[in-house]
Every structure is written in C-alpha cells, then in structure tokens.
Design an enzyme around this catalytic site. Structure first.
Site, PDB file in Angstrom:
ATOM      1  N   ASP A 103       0.840  -1.199   0.000  1.00  0.00           N
ATOM      2  CA  ASP A 103       0.000   0.000   0.000  1.00  0.00           C
ATOM      3  C   ASP A 103       0.877   1.253   0.000  1.00  0.00           C
ATOM      4  OD1 ASP A 103      -1.836   2.079   0.850  1.00  0.00           O
ATOM      5  OD2 ASP A 103      -3.171   0.440   1.466  1.00  0.00           O
TER       6      ASP A 103
ATOM      7  N   THR B 262      -5.428  14.761 -12.888  1.00  0.00           N
ATOM      8  CA  THR B 262      -6.511  14.695 -13.868  1.00  0.00           C
ATOM      9  C   THR B 262      -7.039  16.086 -14.199  1.00  0.00           C
ATOM     10  OG1 THR B 262      -8.808  13.965 -14.122  1.00  0.00           O
ATOM     11  CG2 THR B 262      -8.044  14.206 -11.887  1.00  0.00           C
ATOM     12  N   ASP B 263      -7.666  16.204 -15.362  1.00  0.00           N
ATOM     13  CA  ASP B 263      -8.330  17.469 -15.706  1.00  0.00           C
ATOM     14  C   ASP B 263      -9.608  17.668 -14.874  1.00  0.00           C
ATOM     15  OD1 ASP B 263      -9.921  15.523 -16.889  1.00  0.00           O
ATOM     16  OD2 ASP B 263      -9.942  16.427 -18.889  1.00  0.00           O
ATOM     17  N   GLU B 264     -10.077  16.593 -14.205  1.00  0.00           N
ATOM     18  CA  GLU B 264     -11.332  16.712 -13.444  1.00  0.00           C
ATOM     19  C   GLU B 264     -11.208  17.647 -12.244  1.00  0.00           C
ATOM     20  OE1 GLU B 264     -13.644  13.244 -12.731  1.00  0.00           O
ATOM     21  OE2 GLU B 264     -13.013  12.293 -14.590  1.00  0.00           O
TER      22      GLU B 264
ATOM     23  N   TYR C 284     -14.141  11.760  -6.104  1.00  0.00           N
ATOM     24  CA  TYR C 284     -12.889  11.381  -6.786  1.00  0.00           C
ATOM     25  C   TYR C 284     -12.069  12.621  -7.125  1.00  0.00           C
ATOM     26  CZ  TYR C 284      -9.799  10.504 -10.747  1.00  0.00           C
ATOM     27  OH  TYR C 284      -8.705  10.499 -11.600  1.00  0.00           O
TER      28      TYR C 284
ATOM     29  N   LYS D  17      -8.401  13.978  -5.740  1.00  0.00           N
ATOM     30  CA  LYS D  17      -7.240  14.231  -6.602  1.00  0.00           C
ATOM     31  C   LYS D  17      -6.770  15.675  -6.416  1.00  0.00           C
ATOM     32  CE  LYS D  17      -5.559  11.829  -9.322  1.00  0.00           C
ATOM     33  NZ  LYS D  17      -4.469  10.816  -9.187  1.00  0.00           N
TER      34      LYS D  17
ATOM     35  N   ASN E 130      -8.003   8.991 -20.485  1.00  0.00           N
ATOM     36  CA  ASN E 130      -7.174   8.064 -21.250  1.00  0.00           C
ATOM     37  C   ASN E 130      -8.021   6.891 -21.755  1.00  0.00           C
ATOM     38  OD1 ASN E 130      -3.794   7.994 -20.093  1.00  0.00           O
ATOM     39  ND2 ASN E 130      -5.224   9.650 -19.744  1.00  0.00           N
TER      40      ASN E 130
ATOM     41  N   PRO F   9     -13.887   0.896 -22.693  1.00  0.00           N
ATOM     42  CA  PRO F   9     -13.853  -0.570 -22.653  1.00  0.00           C
ATOM     43  C   PRO F   9     -15.210  -1.190 -22.287  1.00  0.00           C
ATOM     44  CG  PRO F   9     -12.603   0.376 -20.823  1.00  0.00           C
ATOM     45  CD  PRO F   9     -12.928   1.497 -21.744  1.00  0.00           C
TER      46      PRO F   9
HETATM   47  P1  NAD Z   1      -6.519   2.255 -12.359  1.00  0.00           P
HETATM   48  O1  NAD Z   1      -7.698   2.314 -11.458  1.00  0.00           O
HETATM   49  O2  NAD Z   1      -6.586   1.442 -13.610  1.00  0.00           O
HETATM   50  O3  NAD Z   1      -5.244   1.732 -11.554  1.00  0.00           O
HETATM   51  C1  NAD Z   1      -4.929   2.169 -10.272  1.00  0.00           C
HETATM   52  C2  NAD Z   1      -3.846   1.260  -9.709  1.00  0.00           C
HETATM   53  O4  NAD Z   1      -3.486   1.745  -8.403  1.00  0.00           O
HETATM   54  C3  NAD Z   1      -4.279  -0.191  -9.522  1.00  0.00           C
HETATM   55  O5  NAD Z   1      -3.282  -1.067  -9.993  1.00  0.00           O
HETATM   56  C4  NAD Z   1      -4.466  -0.332  -8.022  1.00  0.00           C
HETATM   57  O6  NAD Z   1      -4.242  -1.656  -7.540  1.00  0.00           O
HETATM   58  C5  NAD Z   1      -3.428   0.648  -7.498  1.00  0.00           C
HETATM   59  N1  NAD Z   1      -3.744   1.138  -6.154  1.00  0.00           N
HETATM   60  C6  NAD Z   1      -4.928   1.639  -5.709  1.00  0.00           C
HETATM   61  N2  NAD Z   1      -4.836   1.965  -4.420  1.00  0.00           N
HETATM   62  C7  NAD Z   1      -3.558   1.684  -4.027  1.00  0.00           C
HETATM   63  C8  NAD Z   1      -2.854   1.822  -2.811  1.00  0.00           C
HETATM   64  N3  NAD Z   1      -3.448   2.314  -1.721  1.00  0.00           N
HETATM   65  N4  NAD Z   1      -1.549   1.457  -2.769  1.00  0.00           N
HETATM   66  C9  NAD Z   1      -0.941   0.954  -3.870  1.00  0.00           C
HETATM   67  N5  NAD Z   1      -1.573   0.786  -5.053  1.00  0.00           N
HETATM   68  C10 NAD Z   1      -2.863   1.162  -5.122  1.00  0.00           C
HETATM   69  O7  NAD Z   1      -6.160   3.766 -12.675  1.00  0.00           O
HETATM   70  P2  NAD Z   1      -5.616   4.430 -14.012  1.00  0.00           P
HETATM   71  O8  NAD Z   1      -6.747   4.700 -14.915  1.00  0.00           O
HETATM   72  O9  NAD Z   1      -4.448   3.668 -14.489  1.00  0.00           O
HETATM   73  O10 NAD Z   1      -5.144   5.838 -13.427  1.00  0.00           O
HETATM   74  C11 NAD Z   1      -3.817   6.022 -12.961  1.00  0.00           C
HETATM   75  C12 NAD Z   1      -3.678   7.439 -12.430  1.00  0.00           C
HETATM   76  O11 NAD Z   1      -3.994   8.368 -13.458  1.00  0.00           O
HETATM   77  C13 NAD Z   1      -4.624   7.767 -11.280  1.00  0.00           C
HETATM   78  O12 NAD Z   1      -3.931   8.568 -10.367  1.00  0.00           O
HETATM   79  C14 NAD Z   1      -5.750   8.541 -11.926  1.00  0.00           C
HETATM   80  O13 NAD Z   1      -6.342   9.444 -11.029  1.00  0.00           O
HETATM   81  C15 NAD Z   1      -5.009   9.266 -13.018  1.00  0.00           C
HETATM   82  N6  NAD Z   1      -5.805   9.610 -14.211  1.00  0.00           N
HETATM   83  C16 NAD Z   1      -6.453   8.645 -14.898  1.00  0.00           C
HETATM   84  C17 NAD Z   1      -7.163   8.984 -16.052  1.00  0.00           C
HETATM   85  C18 NAD Z   1      -7.884   7.952 -16.856  1.00  0.00           C
HETATM   86  O14 NAD Z   1      -8.583   8.329 -17.808  1.00  0.00           O
HETATM   87  N7  NAD Z   1      -7.761   6.681 -16.589  1.00  0.00           N
HETATM   88  C19 NAD Z   1      -7.210  10.316 -16.463  1.00  0.00           C
HETATM   89  C20 NAD Z   1      -6.556  11.279 -15.704  1.00  0.00           C
HETATM   90  C21 NAD Z   1      -5.827  10.912 -14.583  1.00  0.00           C
HETATM   91  O1  TDX Z   2     -21.500   3.307 -18.866  1.00  0.00           O
HETATM   92  C1  TDX Z   2     -21.165   4.497 -18.970  1.00  0.00           C
HETATM   93  N1  TDX Z   2     -21.922   5.360 -19.704  1.00  0.00           N
HETATM   94  C2  TDX Z   2     -21.617   6.676 -19.866  1.00  0.00           C
HETATM   95  O2  TDX Z   2     -22.351   7.431 -20.548  1.00  0.00           O
HETATM   96  C3  TDX Z   2     -19.982   5.005 -18.329  1.00  0.00           C
HETATM   97  C4  TDX Z   2     -19.111   4.097 -17.499  1.00  0.00           C
HETATM   98  C5  TDX Z   2     -19.677   6.328 -18.497  1.00  0.00           C
HETATM   99  N2  TDX Z   2     -20.475   7.135 -19.231  1.00  0.00           N
HETATM  100  C6  TDX Z   2     -20.072   8.562 -19.402  1.00  0.00           C
HETATM  101  C7  TDX Z   2     -19.702   9.318 -18.161  1.00  0.00           C
HETATM  102  C8  TDX Z   2     -18.656  10.289 -18.668  1.00  0.00           C
HETATM  103  O3  TDX Z   2     -19.296  11.417 -19.238  1.00  0.00           O
HETATM  104  O4  TDX Z   2     -18.881   8.527 -20.198  1.00  0.00           O
HETATM  105  C9  TDX Z   2     -17.953   9.529 -19.781  1.00  0.00           C
HETATM  106  C10 TDX Z   2     -16.661   8.867 -19.344  1.00  0.00           C
HETATM  107  O5  TDX Z   2     -16.907   8.164 -18.150  1.00  0.00           O
HETATM  108  P1  TDX Z   2     -15.731   7.362 -17.380  1.00  0.00           P
HETATM  109  O6  TDX Z   2     -15.079   6.407 -18.321  1.00  0.00           O
HETATM  110  O7  TDX Z   2     -16.302   6.842 -16.115  1.00  0.00           O
HETATM  111  O8  TDX Z   2     -14.668   8.520 -17.137  1.00  0.00           O
HETATM  112  P2  TDX Z   2     -14.746   9.910 -16.325  1.00  0.00           P
HETATM  113  O9  TDX Z   2     -15.793   9.897 -15.311  1.00  0.00           O
HETATM  114  O10 TDX Z   2     -14.782  11.015 -17.349  1.00  0.00           O
HETATM  115  O11 TDX Z   2     -13.303   9.873 -15.594  1.00  0.00           O
HETATM  116  C11 TDX Z   2     -12.120   9.359 -16.278  1.00  0.00           C
HETATM  117  O12 TDX Z   2     -11.324  10.408 -16.795  1.00  0.00           O
HETATM  118  C12 TDX Z   2     -10.652  11.230 -15.873  1.00  0.00           C
HETATM  119  C13 TDX Z   2     -11.285   8.494 -15.355  1.00  0.00           C
HETATM  120  O13 TDX Z   2     -12.087   7.448 -14.831  1.00  0.00           O
HETATM  121  C14 TDX Z   2     -10.673   9.300 -14.252  1.00  0.00           C
HETATM  122  O14 TDX Z   2      -9.792   8.496 -13.481  1.00  0.00           O
HETATM  123  C15 TDX Z   2      -9.867  10.423 -14.862  1.00  0.00           C
HETATM  124  O15 TDX Z   2      -9.358  11.274 -13.880  1.00  0.00           O
END
Ligand code: NAD
Ligand code: TDX
Length: 337
Positions: free
Chosen positions: A59, A123-125, A150, A154, A180, A192
C-alpha cells in the site's frame, strides 16, 4: 536510473512501465501496487524475469515500505489511486485514504530520501466542468473546482504535492491529463465498457442525454507526455495533457465505436444519469507543446481502432473483470431506485 512507479498494475501504470522499459534500456523500475480490484499483476508477468523490473505488493500508505523502496529510487512516478468516479459516489472514504493520505505518505518518504523527481499523475477533473457549445478550455491557470469525491480527492493531492515544492523544495512535477483510453483499461470505464458490451451482444449504456464531452487521450500518447515532463519539465510546474482539439460527445463516441465494430444504433441505450455529472472537459495542451515539444500522435479514430482490436484479442484479460464491474453497476443502480 531507478524508478519507483506506484499503481503500475493498473491501466496507465502498466502501459507506462512497458513504454519506459522498451525506450530506456538503462533504467530499472520497481512497481509498488496494492492490487485492488483495478490492479492485475499478470499485466506485466512477462517482465518479472528481467533484472530491470520488480513487483512489490503493498500500500502506498505504508510508511516503512515507502521509505525502504525510496532508498533505492531516484525518480518516483505516482499513478496509484482509486480512479473511478462512479465508485467514489458509492464509497468515497477509500478515495480520501489512498488519493490524499497515500500521496502524503509518499511525499514524506520522497523528502526523507532526497528523491530527484517526484512526478504526480493528476486529472483534468480537478478543474470542474465547462459549458457545452463554448470554446473554453482548461489550462494550467484554471481555478480548481472539483465536483465528485474522486476529483476532490485528486485536487487535494495536487495541492499537497505543490506544497511540498513550495515549502520543502521537493522537485515535483504534475500532469493534469484528460480521459485516457487504450489496452488494459478496466472495463468499468466508458470505452472498454462499450467495446466489451458490443462483443457480448449487449447494448451500450449512455448516461443521461449523451451530450457530455470528454477529451480523449490515447494512453501511449500520455506515456510520451510523462516522458517529456520527466526529461525536460521544470520542478514546481504543472502541465495539462489532452488528446483532442475538437469536442466529441459521448453519443458520437459511441457511434464511432459501433461503426468500427460494424454494428448499428440499435445498440444504444439511454440510462439514468450519473449524480453530479460534469458536462464538458476540454484541455488546452499548448504549454506542454510549446515548452516541451509534445503533441499527441494518435487521432481518435486510430486510437479507437487499436483499442477495439486489443479487446477483441484479449477476452481472457477482461472477462472476469467485466463480471465484477457489471455487478458493481447493478448494485449502484439498485441503490438509486
Ligand atoms: P486504475 O484504477 O486502472 O489503476 C490504479 C492502480 O493503483 C491499480 O493497480 C491499483 O491496484 C493501485 N492502487 C490503488 N490503491 C492503491 C494503494 N493504496 N496502494 C498501492 N496501489 C494502489 O487507474 P488508471 O486509470 O491507471 O489511473 C492512474 C492514475 O492516473 C490515477 O492517479 C488517476 O487518477 C489518473 N488519471 C487517470 C485517467 C484515466 O482516464 N484513466 C485520467 C486522468 C488521470
Ligand atoms: O457506462 C457508462 N456510460 C456513460 O455514458 C460510463 C461508465 C460512463 N459514461 C459517461 C460518463 C462520462 O461522461 O462517459 C464519460 C466517461 O466516463 P468514465 O469512463 O467513467 O470517465 P470519467 O468519469 O470522465 O473519468 C475518467 O477520466 C478522468 C477516469 O475514470 C478518471 O480516473 C480520470 O481522472
């Protein structure tokens, strides 16, 4: 150099570790990950024979462990987080624990061990939302206005990371990136989820009216952006990273995916909206372009084609994860009624 990567068994971390080890043959990476529902050690098992990669289950909130691992590391790239907005609505506490307190623990260890660069993935959020139909974009000067537990967690960590630069001189950098997508993304997330639903012959759930806008960034382009910041970015600076220049609504994105997969609009299903759903995100990535020479290589079309192909080829990776994700969504829906 030796890197400590946190959260490397998750989506972006996995892609980053692969990218970095392929492109930097002299470097070593230790991957610290707690393996929550979102982490899968098997993503990188093919690298476990290499002397350049080591997996450590743990952790980020564990002080002793963070200290021990940072003794060997020069650079920290911190991805580990609870990352799903819908789960933060259901159970916010773990978001505060990992995203804020976990980051705090890593910062303390980084300071103690004189880490040369601490890069935090944000994140941009954190900037809140933009109105539809405008040309407004988020940039490095935009005021923070997070709307979900969330994004609030962040944003709290962004502030803490910056405070360690201003107060203690820790050489930090931050990237605030947009949504992403690409290989290894947990099927709870929109892209996905859509692809795997279609592969299962199921409809795509579109929240609300579908007129929500996200700025989509192919994950390898994000890895290249982190690389640019680690190489040329200045300590104390934040960089916004996005993938698009024009808005794409969730509904149009769904239609693009249906087209790529050869399916029709009968696969669309409008469902109940997310609580506090942010309308529009759009990122101005001019700073990283001008200062560090980065820009995305993929178009939304080329990135989606690669992503669809990966999920078509890797059902064994996503099948169990999808079951877990859909069970989560069923529970969430039951709570809303
Ligand atoms: P993810 O949820 O796919 O992966 C998160 C990983 O962190 C997992 O492997 C999980 O096991 C690990 N984790 C969680 N809690 C933990 C802890 N307490 N100690 C150690 N490991 C821990 O996330 P992601 O989509 O790969 O995102 C990675 C980073 O990028 C995050 O900080 C997220 O906020 C940021 N981010 C993601 C997106 C996106 O679209 N996915 C966009 C902007 C920013
Ligand atoms: O089933 C769905 N239907 C739908 O309309 C899901 C899962 C999402 N949505 C919408 C919600 C959002 O407008 O699609 C958009 C994208 O949703 P998510 O994939 O849940 O992403 P979002 O909430 O935008 O956040 C993601 O981008 C910024 C990542 O999960 C965050 O970790 C990152 O910081």
């Amino acid at each position: 150099m030796t890197f400590l990567v946190t959260g490397g068994a998750g989506f972006i971390g996995t892609n980053f570790i692969r990218y970095w080890l392929e492109n930097h043959p002299q470097d070593k990476i230790v991957n610290l990950d707690r393996l929550t529902y979102a982490g899968d050690r098997k993503n990188l098992t093919d690298l476990e024979n290499s002397s350049r990669y080591q997996f450590v289950k743990g952790d980020i909130g564990n002080q002793g462990l963070a200290n021990q691992l940072m003794k060997e590391a020069e650079v920290v790239v911190h991805f580990a987080a609870e990352s799903h907005v819908d789960r933060s609505i259901e159970n916010p506490e773990v978001f505060l624990q990992t995203n804020i307190l976990g980051t705090f623990n890593l910062l303390e260890a980084a300071l103690k061990n004189k880490i040369k660069r601490f890069h935090y993935i944000s994140t941009d959020e954190v900037f809140g939302e933009l109105p539809l139909g405008t040309k407004e974009k988020f940039n490095e000067e935009t005021k923070f206005d997070p709307h979900s537990p969330y994004s609030a967690s962040k944003a709290g960590a962004d502030h803490l990371v910056l405070s360690y630069y201003h107060t203690f001189g820790l050489p930090i950098t931050i990237t605030n990136c947009s949504n992403n997508y690409g290989p290894y993304q947990y099927p709870e997330k929109f892209i996905p989820r859509m692809i795997t639903n279609i592969l299962d012959g199921k409809k795509i759930p579109i929240y609300g009216d579908g007129q929500y806008v996200r700025d989509w960034l192919y994950v390898t382009d994000h890895c290249r952006a982190i690389e640019a910041v680690l190489r040329w970015g200045k300590p104390g600076q934040t960089y916004c990273v996005g993938g698009l220049t024009k808005d794409v609504s969730n509904l149009s994105l769904a239609k693009m995916i249906l087209k790529i997969m050869g399916k029709g609009e009968e696969y669309l299903e409008f469902v109940v909206d997310r609580a506090g759903h942010d309308r529009r995100y759009a990122v101005d990535w001019n700073k990283i372009k001008k200062e560090l020479g980065w820009k995305p290589k993929e178009t939304i079309k080329s990135g989606l084609v690669k992503t669809v192909f990966w999920y078509q080829q890797n059902e064994s990776w996503w099948r169990e994860k999808k079951k877990e994700a859909e069970e989560f969504y069923q529970k969430l829906a039951a709570k809303k009624i």
